[in-house]
Design an enzyme around this catalytic site. Structure first.
Site, PDB file in Angstrom:
ATOM      1  N   HIS A  56      -6.617 -23.244 -34.534  1.00  0.00           N
ATOM      2  CA  HIS A  56      -6.916 -23.035 -33.117  1.00  0.00           C
ATOM      3  C   HIS A  56      -6.244 -21.749 -32.657  1.00  0.00           C
ATOM      4  O   HIS A  56      -5.072 -21.513 -32.936  1.00  0.00           O
ATOM      5  CB  HIS A  56      -6.323 -24.163 -32.267  1.00  0.00           C
ATOM      6  CG  HIS A  56      -6.880 -25.515 -32.541  1.00  0.00           C
ATOM      7  ND1 HIS A  56      -7.862 -26.085 -31.763  1.00  0.00           N
ATOM      8  CD2 HIS A  56      -6.584 -26.440 -33.496  1.00  0.00           C
ATOM      9  CE1 HIS A  56      -8.142 -27.296 -32.221  1.00  0.00           C
ATOM     10  NE2 HIS A  56      -7.376 -27.534 -33.278  1.00  0.00           N
ATOM     11  N   ASP A  65     -14.224 -23.378 -29.235  1.00  0.00           N
ATOM     12  CA  ASP A  65     -13.997 -24.827 -29.277  1.00  0.00           C
ATOM     13  C   ASP A  65     -14.837 -25.496 -28.189  1.00  0.00           C
ATOM     14  O   ASP A  65     -14.881 -25.022 -27.049  1.00  0.00           O
ATOM     15  CB  ASP A  65     -12.504 -25.122 -29.059  1.00  0.00           C
ATOM     16  CG  ASP A  65     -12.136 -26.541 -29.444  1.00  0.00           C
ATOM     17  OD1 ASP A  65     -11.311 -26.720 -30.338  1.00  0.00           O
ATOM     18  OD2 ASP A  65     -12.686 -27.485 -28.827  1.00  0.00           O
ATOM     19  N   ILE A  66     -15.492 -26.584 -28.562  1.00  0.00           N
ATOM     20  CA  ILE A  66     -16.380 -27.278 -27.619  1.00  0.00           C
ATOM     21  C   ILE A  66     -15.586 -28.056 -26.564  1.00  0.00           C
ATOM     22  O   ILE A  66     -16.124 -28.428 -25.521  1.00  0.00           O
ATOM     23  CB  ILE A  66     -17.353 -28.198 -28.400  1.00  0.00           C
ATOM     24  CG1 ILE A  66     -18.630 -28.465 -27.622  1.00  0.00           C
ATOM     25  CG2 ILE A  66     -16.671 -29.487 -28.818  1.00  0.00           C
ATOM     26  CD1 ILE A  66     -19.699 -29.167 -28.423  1.00  0.00           C
ATOM     27  N   HIS A  89      -8.992 -25.929 -40.128  1.00  0.00           N
ATOM     28  CA  HIS A  89      -9.299 -25.021 -39.025  1.00  0.00           C
ATOM     29  C   HIS A  89      -8.016 -24.617 -38.325  1.00  0.00           C
ATOM     30  O   HIS A  89      -7.034 -25.347 -38.317  1.00  0.00           O
ATOM     31  CB  HIS A  89     -10.266 -25.661 -38.013  1.00  0.00           C
ATOM     32  CG  HIS A  89      -9.829 -27.002 -37.494  1.00  0.00           C
ATOM     33  ND1 HIS A  89     -10.016 -28.166 -38.217  1.00  0.00           N
ATOM     34  CD2 HIS A  89      -9.219 -27.368 -36.341  1.00  0.00           C
ATOM     35  CE1 HIS A  89      -9.544 -29.185 -37.526  1.00  0.00           C
ATOM     36  NE2 HIS A  89      -9.035 -28.726 -36.382  1.00  0.00           N
TER      37      HIS A  89
HETATM   38  P1  DGP Z   1      -8.239 -30.896 -34.269  1.00  0.00           P
HETATM   39  O1  DGP Z   1      -7.924 -32.001 -33.318  1.00  0.00           O
HETATM   40  O2  DGP Z   1      -7.053 -29.961 -34.518  1.00  0.00           O
HETATM   41  O3  DGP Z   1      -8.840 -31.460 -35.540  1.00  0.00           O
HETATM   42  O4  DGP Z   1      -9.325 -30.013 -33.541  1.00  0.00           O
HETATM   43  C1  DGP Z   1     -10.703 -30.145 -33.714  1.00  0.00           C
HETATM   44  C2  DGP Z   1     -11.334 -29.346 -32.606  1.00  0.00           C
HETATM   45  O5  DGP Z   1     -12.702 -29.200 -32.932  1.00  0.00           O
HETATM   46  C3  DGP Z   1     -11.283 -29.994 -31.218  1.00  0.00           C
HETATM   47  O6  DGP Z   1     -10.504 -29.181 -30.342  1.00  0.00           O
HETATM   48  C4  DGP Z   1     -12.720 -30.050 -30.752  1.00  0.00           C
HETATM   49  C5  DGP Z   1     -13.444 -29.157 -31.740  1.00  0.00           C
HETATM   50  N1  DGP Z   1     -14.795 -29.611 -32.074  1.00  0.00           N
HETATM   51  C6  DGP Z   1     -15.140 -30.841 -32.531  1.00  0.00           C
HETATM   52  N2  DGP Z   1     -16.460 -30.884 -32.751  1.00  0.00           N
HETATM   53  C7  DGP Z   1     -16.961 -29.664 -32.425  1.00  0.00           C
HETATM   54  C8  DGP Z   1     -18.263 -29.098 -32.441  1.00  0.00           C
HETATM   55  O7  DGP Z   1     -19.261 -29.727 -32.800  1.00  0.00           O
HETATM   56  N3  DGP Z   1     -18.394 -27.797 -32.034  1.00  0.00           N
HETATM   57  C9  DGP Z   1     -17.307 -27.065 -31.628  1.00  0.00           C
HETATM   58  N4  DGP Z   1     -17.556 -25.815 -31.232  1.00  0.00           N
HETATM   59  N5  DGP Z   1     -16.060 -27.560 -31.597  1.00  0.00           N
HETATM   60  C10 DGP Z   1     -15.898 -28.854 -32.000  1.00  0.00           C
END
Ligand code: DGP
Length: 167
Positions: A130, A59-60, A128
């Site tokens: 986590h 996660d970024i 997705h």
């Molecule tokens: P949610 O809020 O449950 O929809 O989580 C989405 C997650 O995705 C959030 O923790 C940040 C992550 N995220 C968003 N954009 C990117 C990206 O471009 N790359 C990665 N690795 N993670 C991302």
């Protein structure tokens, strides 16, 4: 825009900062979805694992060290839309990765978190899950804010966990 099409790929690019290894299968994709762009390799990620149907990457905006996402490669918005078969494949990857994150980082616990809809704070409209390592007293709120991570630290933990993946 959602479409079904073959993912393109550039075989010259490899490993952590580079696009994910692609595949020639026809799949459901959304050209505006950030996770679909990760699947096609148009957006880089720290990839931990990939199989035919799913990928796992860091996660970024990590809420804790080792915060990982597992997604189906096909674009399905949420738990309501995804097929039971693809959900099962995604959960199998979640278990595989949770075990190895647990082994590598030895946290006090791991939360599996999965959001559907605005009220649940779903910010990316591509199903997705986590994998969130927890430490006693870490005070992580499950509706965490999006704070940019230290990419060197994210890369480092990705490599540490990856080394423990079974072959
Ligand atoms: P949610 O809020 O449950 O929809 O989580 C989405 C997650 O995705 C959030 O923790 C940040 C992550 N995220 C968003 N954009 C990117 C990206 O471009 N790359 C990665 N690795 N993670 C991302």
């Amino acid at each position: 825009m959602i479409s079904a099409g073959a993912a393109g790929h550039d075989s010259r690019l490899t490993d952590h900062e580079s696009p994910i290894t692609n595949y020639g299968d026809i799949m459901r994709t959304d050209s505006e979805c950030i996770f679909c762009k990760i699947v096609t390799g148009d957006v880089p990620c720290f990839k931990l694992y990939e199989d035919d149907q799913t990928i796992a990457f860091m996660d970024i905006n990590p809420a804790n060290e080792g915060h990982t996402l597992v997604i189906p490669k096909e674009h399905w918005e949420d738990v309501y839309a995804i097929s039971p078969e693809l959900l099962a494949a995604t959960v199998q990857t979640v278990q595989k990765i949770a075990r190895v994150v647990n082994q590598t980082l030895n946290p006090d616990g791991i939360n599996l978190v999965q959001a559907n809809g605005k009220g649940a704070a779903q910010s990316v409209q591509h199903f997705h899950m986590h994998i969130l390592p927890r430490r006693v007293g870490d005070e992580v709120k499950l509706n965490w804010g999006l704070h940019p991570g230290d990419m060197d630290a994210v890369k480092d933990v990705c490599e540490r966990v990856k080394r423990n993946l079974p072959v």
